[in-house]
Design a protein around this motif. Sequence first.
Motif, PDB file in Angstrom:
ATOM      1  N   PRO A 137     -30.923 -72.481 -11.813  1.00  0.00           N
ATOM      2  CA  PRO A 137     -31.140 -70.812 -10.679  1.00  0.00           C
ATOM      3  C   PRO A 137     -30.858 -70.312 -10.698  1.00  0.00           C
ATOM      4  CG  PRO A 137     -28.457 -71.767 -11.318  1.00  0.00           C
ATOM      5  CD  PRO A 137     -29.375 -72.496 -12.257  1.00  0.00           C
ATOM      6  N   ALA A 138     -31.364 -69.726 -12.122  1.00  0.00           N
ATOM      7  CA  ALA A 138     -32.245 -68.131 -12.605  1.00  0.00           C
ATOM      8  C   ALA A 138     -33.778 -68.894 -12.733  1.00  0.00           C
ATOM      9  CB  ALA A 138     -31.571 -67.114 -13.846  1.00  0.00           C
ATOM     10  N   ARG A 139     -33.884 -69.474 -12.917  1.00  0.00           N
ATOM     11  CA  ARG A 139     -36.051 -69.678 -12.682  1.00  0.00           C
ATOM     12  C   ARG A 139     -35.909 -69.740 -11.641  1.00  0.00           C
ATOM     13  NH1 ARG A 139     -34.584 -71.201 -17.803  1.00  0.00           N
ATOM     14  NH2 ARG A 139     -36.272 -70.841 -19.699  1.00  0.00           N
ATOM     15  N   SER A 140     -34.831 -70.583 -10.983  1.00  0.00           N
ATOM     16  CA  SER A 140     -35.874 -71.214  -9.322  1.00  0.00           C
ATOM     17  C   SER A 140     -35.643 -69.610  -8.863  1.00  0.00           C
ATOM     18  CB  SER A 140     -34.380 -71.683  -8.908  1.00  0.00           C
ATOM     19  OG  SER A 140     -34.536 -72.228  -7.760  1.00  0.00           O
ATOM     20  N   ALA A 141     -35.018 -69.229  -8.425  1.00  0.00           N
ATOM     21  CA  ALA A 141     -34.726 -67.577  -8.180  1.00  0.00           C
ATOM     22  C   ALA A 141     -36.285 -67.007  -8.668  1.00  0.00           C
ATOM     23  CB  ALA A 141     -33.907 -66.609  -8.820  1.00  0.00           C
ATOM     24  N   VAL A 142     -36.875 -66.394  -9.338  1.00  0.00           N
ATOM     25  CA  VAL A 142     -37.800 -66.159  -9.592  1.00  0.00           C
ATOM     26  C   VAL A 142     -38.896 -66.507  -9.078  1.00  0.00           C
ATOM     27  CG1 VAL A 142     -39.582 -65.534 -11.382  1.00  0.00           C
ATOM     28  CG2 VAL A 142     -37.245 -65.362 -12.110  1.00  0.00           C
ATOM     29  N   VAL A 143     -39.196 -68.126  -8.833  1.00  0.00           N
ATOM     30  CA  VAL A 143     -40.079 -68.895  -8.516  1.00  0.00           C
ATOM     31  C   VAL A 143     -39.901 -68.915  -7.162  1.00  0.00           C
ATOM     32  CG1 VAL A 143     -40.914 -71.189  -7.869  1.00  0.00           C
ATOM     33  CG2 VAL A 143     -40.009 -70.764 -10.325  1.00  0.00           C
ATOM     34  N   ARG A 144     -38.890 -68.582  -5.984  1.00  0.00           N
ATOM     35  CA  ARG A 144     -38.312 -68.825  -4.862  1.00  0.00           C
ATOM     36  C   ARG A 144     -39.054 -67.206  -3.837  1.00  0.00           C
ATOM     37  NH1 ARG A 144     -35.861 -72.386  -2.758  1.00  0.00           N
ATOM     38  NH2 ARG A 144     -34.802 -72.412  -4.471  1.00  0.00           N
ATOM     39  N   TYR A 145     -38.780 -66.263  -5.233  1.00  0.00           N
ATOM     40  CA  TYR A 145     -38.915 -64.656  -5.404  1.00  0.00           C
ATOM     41  C   TYR A 145     -40.543 -65.103  -4.557  1.00  0.00           C
ATOM     42  CZ  TYR A 145     -40.779 -60.198  -5.511  1.00  0.00           C
ATOM     43  OH  TYR A 145     -41.655 -59.244  -5.886  1.00  0.00           O
TER      44      TYR A 145
END
Length: 270
Positions: A137-145
Amino acid sequence: MPKTTILSLALRLLLAGGFGWLLFHLFRFFGIGHWFWPLLAIALMLFFGEAWLRRRRLQAKIKRLERWEAALFDPTERPYAIQEVQGALERARLLGRRMRNEQAHLSVILAELFEASGKAEQACNVLSRIPLDELDPARSAVVRYHKARAQIAAGRLDEAQATIQAHKPPTVPDFDLRIELLRLLLQVEKGQAFSALSALEGLEKQSELEGLEFEIALLRTSALLALGRSNEARQCLEALNSKTLDLLALFGTSKVRDLAQESKSKKSSH
């Protein structure tokens, strides 16, 4: 040195010492104790040699990352950095899913370099290849941003909305707030500047937004320009520090970029 690192090192030394003691007595039991010390010397050479190589690789990686970050602000170095990152990304992709996190990291760096070069479409294409459901979830949030920001810059507003809506907080607090600010920026781009500006003011009262100066300035300046309050937008930019202004000139929407460049020129002339 952090306490956890010291404890980890002490535990490793304890285990290595215990294992060495057992080996020494095992060698003596079989009558080959004279081989123990030469073999120990070879093992230590291999251990410290491998540790030295690891350290060299880490230092090279840090220098490479610093060079790529500096290239964001140097148009003459940016094409070389893009080539380097593209090469590193292709090599990581060849290693498959076990390098998924590294692929995501390099993709974000490459997308930023493209976006800084005014190539938001290419940034979108790079980030679209990352399978977000395979990341934590943390890496996904960074990429999604970064993906949503590039999509807004490229004018892909419906895609940006889908990217933002797919985000499921809580993940990383900073990036949860960054994505929320992008959601408000998307409202501005869709003609809802007044409600976005009001929501920003409410968010500033409720949440700790330290470290999000770029996102806040991008949203506020975009909203003020959309409302026809260009003088206030200029005043907003003039109050910013140089770093935030540089980021707006690189990663802002087209109107904000132009105004940020104008503010930078005005500051440099004084």
